[in-house]
Design an enzyme around this catalytic site. Structure first.
Site, short mmCIF file in Angstrom:
data_model
loop_
_atom_site.label_atom_id
_atom_site.label_comp_id
_atom_site.label_asym_id
_atom_site.label_seq_id
_atom_site.Cartn_x
_atom_site.Cartn_y
_atom_site.Cartn_z
N TYR A 207 0.86 -1.18 0.00
CA TYR A 207 0.00 0.00 0.00
C TYR A 207 0.89 1.23 0.00
CZ TYR A 207 -3.49 3.44 1.56
OH TYR A 207 -4.31 4.54 1.67
N ASP B 74 9.21 2.93 -0.11
CA ASP B 74 8.15 3.53 0.68
C ASP B 74 8.37 3.09 2.12
OD1 ASP B 74 5.92 4.29 2.03
OD2 ASP B 74 4.48 3.58 0.53
N LYS C 297 3.99 8.75 9.04
CA LYS C 297 3.72 8.14 10.35
C LYS C 297 4.67 8.63 11.46
CE LYS C 297 0.77 4.80 8.35
NZ LYS C 297 0.77 4.00 7.16
C1 PLP Z 1 0.15 4.54 5.74
C2 PLP Z 1 0.96 4.33 4.54
C3 PLP Z 1 0.91 5.23 3.46
C4 PLP Z 1 -0.06 6.37 3.40
O1 PLP Z 1 0.15 7.30 4.41
P1 PLP Z 1 -1.08 8.27 4.83
O2 PLP Z 1 -0.46 9.18 5.82
O3 PLP Z 1 -2.13 7.37 5.40
O4 PLP Z 1 -1.53 8.95 3.60
C5 PLP Z 1 1.79 5.04 2.41
N1 PLP Z 1 2.64 4.01 2.40
C6 PLP Z 1 2.71 3.11 3.41
C7 PLP Z 1 3.72 2.01 3.36
C8 PLP Z 1 1.84 3.24 4.50
O5 PLP Z 1 1.87 2.33 5.46
#
Ligand code: PLP
Length: 439
Positions: free
Chosen positions: A144, A239, A267
């Site tokens: 994701y 990511d 995060k």
């Molecule tokens: C949570 C998450 C996102 C998106 O971040 P948001 O602050 O919710 O937009 C993107 N990549 C990864 C790996 C994530 O866990």
């Protein structure tokens, strides 16, 4: 335990908010409950609207690595608020944040702050496309990367939970530029790169996948991606929105000793306030406006409250033994859970790296999205409910991680294992060996 107030709030929320939640992952649909509404949280504990207390393993989905309402983080935010909450001109806090992040994350020369992980990945792929002059992206099934159009293809997190393969509203003309391949399948990537590598702007990957439950990369997978990107002139994007500052101060790239071209953060970097960031090599980042021609902006980017919370959190990570403590706690919990499953005779595949992990209700090892999907989600739903009743709050989906913070105490971990022992007994009684039934 009663959830009267949470249920009432949920009913009211459903009238005004689609599904009653501002992010689908908060819905309890997949586990057959209505969401609990939080009232307060402190350390490892969450208190809901009805006054029930839980040991919290969601931690706002990752940011709360030092626990909720850490005094240093609260003091930083309070102090910043007294000086004004947003200016629209740069601040010293942003310089301090950029300097710190560049020092901590090995591959970064420069970094740009945004307001969410989604913004970070959207911006990084735009930059990668501009820099390479190519359109095609490669991602992996079950990873994701936020909800940007180009990345909502076979994605994990809430899409995995709700069984949504992509999303209506994303034009086919755009989705066709995103190829999604099985995680850990280097051969598949080699094959595709062999055919279309010259058109690939970037390969984007969660270096440890944490949105289909937790899936660890095989030894050759990430180095193989690095090599292929070098060979074809594509950019490698890590990511690290979850793994950044989580697996080590420098994230997964520090742990694996691999340098991506661009890194997405989120995060933890915001310490519980809305922040994301992307950064990388100087010559790539210099393409961003106002230096270069690639546009990305944000009214609240680098917000002083968010920078203060993030900086305070990052400073706490620099304490001696921080990650060793996390590892000890997580290893203790994982061992307890594995023993509890064995004692109950329920087959669980437990994947973990550092303070993130996931117990899949399946007998087979989980190494990609297809094997994650073999989990018995009914068994997970019952596990979630039984744990909730016993004051343990887990993610309301099989396809999410548990997050451990430094605020989790020995007593929390012991209570969790005790609760899991009972919950797994219930599963055994209801389903037998659930993973067997599916085969
Ligand atoms: C949570 C998450 C996102 C998106 O971040 P948001 O602050 O919710 O937009 C993107 N990549 C990864 C790996 C994530 O866990």
């Amino acid at each position: 335990m009663k959830w009267d107030l949470s249920k009432k709030l949920y009913e009211e929320a459903c009238q005004f908010i689609p599904g009653g939640v501002n992010s689908p992952v908060r819905s309890g649909r997949a586990v057959g409950v209505s969401p609990i509404f939080a009232r307060t949280a402190k350390g490892s504990h969450l208190v809901d609207a009805d006054g029930n207390q839980y040991v919290d393993y969601v931690g706002s989905w990752g940011p709360m690595i030092v626990g909720h309402a850490h005094p240093k983080v609260v003091a930083a935010v309070r102090g910043a608020a007294l000086n004004g909450t947003s200016y629209g001109v740069p601040t010293e806090l942003e310089v301090a944040m950029a300097r710190k992040v560049v020092a901590m994350v090995p591959s970064l020369d420069m970094v740009r702050m945004v307001n969410s992980g989604t913004e970070a990945t959207m911006s990084a792929i735009r930059l990668a496309r501009a820099y390479t002059g190519r359109k095609q992206l490669i991602k992996f099934d079950g990873c994701y990367h936020g909800h940007g159009d180009s990345l909502l293809v076979k994605a994990g997190s809430g899409l995995a939970t709700l069984g949504i393969p992509g999303s209506p509203g994303v034009p086919e003309e755009l989705a066709q530029y995103t190829l999604s391949l099985p995680y850990n399948d280097l051969e598949a990537v080699m094959e595709v790169m062999g055919r279309v590598g010259e058109a690939v702007a970037a390969i984007i990957v969660e270096p440890v996948a944490a949105n289909m439950g937790v899936v660890l990369p095989k030894a050759e997978f990430l180095p193989g991606l690095r090599k292929l990107c070098d060979q074809y002139g594509s950019l490698l994007i890590f990511d690290e929105v979850i793994t950044g500052f989580r697996l080590a101060r420098g994230g997964a790239q520090e742990v694996f000793g691999l340098l991506p071209d661009l890194t997405c953060l989120g995060k933890i970097i915001g310490g519980g306030l809305p922040v994301g960031a992307y950064g990388g090599k100087r010559d790539i980042m210099m393409r961003m406006a106002p230096l270069g021609d690639v546009y990305q902006a944000g009214t609240l980017s680098g917000n002083p409250l968010a920078m203060s919370a993030g900086l305070a959190t990052l400073e706490l990570l620099e304490q001696d033994g921080f990650y060793e403590t996390l590892e000890e706690k997580a290893a203790y919990l994982a061992k307890g859970l594995t023993q509890a499953a064995a004692a109950a005779g329920v087959e669980v595949a437990l994947n973990r790296m550092g303070s993130i992990g996931c117990g899949f209700f399946t007998a087979e090892p989980v190494s990609d999205f297809a094997s994650a999907l073999k989990s018995d989600t009914q068994a997970y739903a019952l596990f979630f409910q039984e744990m909730l009743k016993r004051g343990i709050y887990l993610a309301p989906s099989q396809f999410e991680a548990f997050f451990i913070s430094t605020a989790h105490e020995q007593d929390d971990l012991d209570r969790t294992v005790e609760a899991a022992t009972e919950a797994l007994q219930q599963i055994k009684e209801k389903f037998g060996a659930p993973s067997r039934k599916k085969r």
